[in-house]
Design a protein around this motif. Sequence first.
Motif, PDB file in Angstrom:
ATOM      1  N   PRO A 185      -3.603   5.289  -0.059  1.00  0.00           N
ATOM      2  CA  PRO A 185      -2.169   4.994  -0.173  1.00  0.00           C
ATOM      3  C   PRO A 185      -1.411   6.227  -0.645  1.00  0.00           C
ATOM      4  O   PRO A 185      -1.925   6.991  -1.475  1.00  0.00           O
ATOM      5  CB  PRO A 185      -2.113   3.886  -1.221  1.00  0.00           C
ATOM      6  N   LEU A 233       0.815  -1.212   0.000  1.00  0.00           N
ATOM      7  CA  LEU A 233       0.000   0.000   0.000  1.00  0.00           C
ATOM      8  C   LEU A 233       0.848   1.261   0.000  1.00  0.00           C
ATOM      9  O   LEU A 233       0.328   2.360  -0.149  1.00  0.00           O
ATOM     10  CB  LEU A 233      -0.933   0.011   1.213  1.00  0.00           C
ATOM     11  N   SER A 279      -1.035   6.793  -4.539  1.00  0.00           N
ATOM     12  CA  SER A 279      -2.203   6.766  -5.431  1.00  0.00           C
ATOM     13  C   SER A 279      -2.548   8.178  -5.891  1.00  0.00           C
ATOM     14  O   SER A 279      -2.280   9.164  -5.231  1.00  0.00           O
ATOM     15  CB  SER A 279      -3.401   6.153  -4.723  1.00  0.00           C
ATOM     16  N   LEU A 296      -5.366   1.227   7.822  1.00  0.00           N
ATOM     17  CA  LEU A 296      -5.153   0.582   6.528  1.00  0.00           C
ATOM     18  C   LEU A 296      -6.437   0.520   5.707  1.00  0.00           C
ATOM     19  O   LEU A 296      -6.407   0.620   4.486  1.00  0.00           O
ATOM     20  CB  LEU A 296      -4.589  -0.826   6.720  1.00  0.00           C
TER      21      LEU A 296
END
Length: 69
Positions: A60, A32, A63, A55
């Motif tokens: 992330p 991630l 991204s 999480l």
Amino acid sequence: MMMDMSWGFHLFWWPLVAALVVIPLWRICEKLGFPGILSVLALVPILNLGLLYFLAFSEPPHSNNNSRL
């Protein structure tokens, strides 16, 4: 007398279970884009829930905004 035998059992199984939890979480964190060391938080009773929510609901770092699922 039974208490003496149980310490050996815990000293053997606790590191094994810890490794079974930390190693997959380390890989998940790294995939991630987060530091893998965050997976060690899974060993602390309240912080493991915080790690799970972190999480699950965080974006992330690598991204872009157009790739949301």
